[in-house]
Design a protein around this motif. Structure first.
Motif, short mmCIF file in Angstrom:
data_model
loop_
_atom_site.label_atom_id
_atom_site.label_comp_id
_atom_site.label_asym_id
_atom_site.label_seq_id
_atom_site.Cartn_x
_atom_site.Cartn_y
_atom_site.Cartn_z
N TYR A 28 14.15 0.37 -12.12
CA TYR A 28 13.87 -0.97 -12.61
C TYR A 28 14.78 -2.02 -11.93
O TYR A 28 14.40 -3.19 -11.81
N GLY A 29 15.93 -1.58 -11.46
CA GLY A 29 16.75 -2.48 -10.68
C GLY A 29 16.07 -2.86 -9.38
O GLY A 29 16.13 -4.02 -8.95
N ALA A 30 15.39 -1.89 -8.77
CA ALA A 30 14.68 -2.16 -7.52
C ALA A 30 13.42 -2.99 -7.74
O ALA A 30 13.07 -3.83 -6.92
N GLU A 35 20.20 -5.35 -13.69
CA GLU A 35 21.45 -4.61 -13.64
C GLU A 35 21.63 -3.86 -14.97
O GLU A 35 21.26 -4.37 -16.02
N PHE A 36 22.19 -2.67 -14.90
CA PHE A 36 22.40 -1.87 -16.10
C PHE A 36 23.84 -2.02 -16.60
O PHE A 36 24.78 -1.99 -15.80
N ALA A 214 5.63 -6.43 -6.80
CA ALA A 214 6.06 -5.48 -7.84
C ALA A 214 5.34 -4.15 -7.69
O ALA A 214 5.93 -3.08 -7.88
N VAL A 215 4.05 -4.20 -7.34
CA VAL A 215 3.29 -2.97 -7.11
C VAL A 215 3.88 -2.21 -5.93
O VAL A 215 4.08 -0.99 -5.98
N ALA A 216 4.17 -2.92 -4.85
CA ALA A 216 4.72 -2.28 -3.66
C ALA A 216 6.09 -1.67 -3.95
O ALA A 216 6.39 -0.54 -3.51
N ALA A 217 6.93 -2.38 -4.71
CA ALA A 217 8.25 -1.86 -5.05
C ALA A 217 8.15 -0.62 -5.93
O ALA A 217 8.92 0.33 -5.77
N THR A 218 7.20 -0.64 -6.85
CA THR A 218 6.99 0.52 -7.72
C THR A 218 6.64 1.75 -6.90
O THR A 218 7.22 2.84 -7.10
N SER A 219 5.71 1.62 -5.99
CA SER A 219 5.32 2.75 -5.14
C SER A 219 6.47 3.22 -4.27
O SER A 219 6.70 4.42 -4.10
N ALA A 220 7.23 2.27 -3.72
CA ALA A 220 8.33 2.62 -2.84
C ALA A 220 9.44 3.37 -3.57
O ALA A 220 10.16 4.18 -2.97
N GLN A 221 9.56 3.13 -4.89
CA GLN A 221 10.62 3.75 -5.69
C GLN A 221 10.16 5.01 -6.42
O GLN A 221 10.87 5.52 -7.29
N GLY A 222 8.98 5.51 -6.08
CA GLY A 222 8.50 6.76 -6.67
C GLY A 222 7.67 6.61 -7.91
O GLY A 222 7.31 7.61 -8.55
N GLY A 223 7.32 5.37 -8.27
CA GLY A 223 6.43 5.15 -9.40
C GLY A 223 4.98 5.27 -8.96
O GLY A 223 4.68 5.64 -7.81
N SER A 224 4.07 4.95 -9.85
CA SER A 224 2.64 5.07 -9.53
C SER A 224 1.89 3.84 -10.02
O SER A 224 2.34 3.13 -10.92
N VAL A 225 0.73 3.63 -9.41
CA VAL A 225 -0.13 2.51 -9.77
C VAL A 225 -1.26 3.03 -10.65
O VAL A 225 -2.10 3.81 -10.20
N VAL A 226 -1.26 2.62 -11.91
CA VAL A 226 -2.29 3.04 -12.86
C VAL A 226 -3.54 2.19 -12.69
O VAL A 226 -4.66 2.69 -12.66
N ASP A 243 6.54 4.24 -14.20
CA ASP A 243 7.79 4.58 -13.51
C ASP A 243 7.78 6.07 -13.15
O ASP A 243 6.84 6.80 -13.52
N PRO A 244 8.77 6.57 -12.42
CA PRO A 244 8.74 7.98 -11.99
C PRO A 244 8.69 8.99 -13.13
O PRO A 244 8.25 10.13 -12.93
N ALA A 245 9.14 8.60 -14.34
CA ALA A 245 9.09 9.51 -15.48
C ALA A 245 7.78 9.40 -16.25
O ALA A 245 7.57 10.10 -17.23
N GLY A 246 6.88 8.49 -15.82
CA GLY A 246 5.56 8.37 -16.44
C GLY A 246 5.41 7.27 -17.45
O GLY A 246 4.32 7.09 -18.01
#
Length: 260
Positions: A28-30, A35-36, A214-226, A243-246
């Motif tokens: 989510y930072g990417a 920041e966490f 945001a879609v591109a960043a999600t894919s680049a970080q291991g997430g998926s496009v629903v 996100d990568p955990a679903g």
């Protein structure tokens, strides 16, 4: 519309349950630039997502047996214990009874009669999120359920929410507003029927300046496009992601406000 005034019945907190909070913070930072910040050793791994020093969401480990990674929306209440009783009387389930979170407030976890999971927050020291409805923050809560009428009836009994047809052509969608909403209030969320690919339950939307980025960043970080980004007239450009955990979430690039 969502604001940090947080009247009763409005969404005032959102958090993510994740099997790997460190990986979630990196993802989510990417995507959002968050920041966490840890809530401290006494918080059991819970921490805050911040933007410009303001808390905009939170994340913690999965604590319920068999729980899947997911975002949770909290609704403000002046009396968590009374609301827990009302949930049971309305046919919902109490997954976690009201409990104090140090001096920050009082919370509880519920499931509505149609299966939607949600939470409540009775403010103490913490009224709610520091920022809401701004770029890269939470802006809309949307319930997907096989029985929209039953869900609306349940929440109206709890909070007196208003529910009005969206007026969008070809879309069955009810816009939700708090009980004391004025005539210019655009609502804080909505209720719709099930949609292929979307998990039933509350889907959280985050406002972004560029949905495609945001879609591109999600894919680049291991997430998926629903659901890929698409334009919804008068509303904005929306995509549903995971996100990568679903854990599913949505992003919306709002239509710019019309000048007077």
């Amino acid at each position: 519309m969502v604001t940090t005034e947080y009247p009763a019945g409005s969404p005032n907190w959102v958090d993510l349950g994740s099997p790997d909070t460190g990986a979630a913070a990196a993802f989510y930072g990417a995507v959002f630039g968050w920041e966490f910040r840890s809530a401290g050793p006494e918080a059991g791994g819970y921490g805050f997502f911040q933007q410009g020093g303001k808390t905009v969401a939170a994340v913690g480990p999965l604590n319920e047996p068999g729980a899947a990674s997911a975002w949770t929306v909290y609704f403000s209440t002046p009396d968590a214990d009374a609301l827990a009783k009302a949930v049971e009387q309305g046919g919902g389930a109490v997954r976690m009874a009201p409990m104090d979170v140090m001096d920050a407030g009082r919370m509880a976890l519920f499931t509505d009669p149609t299966g939607g999971r949600f939470a409540i927050w009775q403010p103490g020291r913490t009224k709610g999120l520091d920022a809401i409805g701004e770029p890269n923050t939470f802006c809309w809560a949307e319930l997907h359920t096989a029985d929209p009428a039953a869900a609306i009836s349940f929440y109206q009994a709890l909070y007196g929410w208003g529910a009005a047809d969206s007026g969008l052509p070809g879309i069955e969608y009810s816009v939700l507003s708090v009980a004391d909403a004025g005539p210019q209030d655009m609502g804080f969320g909505g209720v719709a029927g099930p949609h292929e690919g979307l998990a039933d339950g509350w889907l959280l939307h985050f406002a972004v300046p560029d949905a495609d980025a945001a879609v591109a960043a999600t894919s680049a970080q291991g997430g998926s496009v629903v659901m890929p980004a698409s334009d919804l007239p008068t509303v904005g450009r929306i995509a549903v992601l995971a996100d990568p955990a679903g854990a599913q979430f949505a992003v919306i690039q709002p239509v710019p406000p019309q000048s007077a």
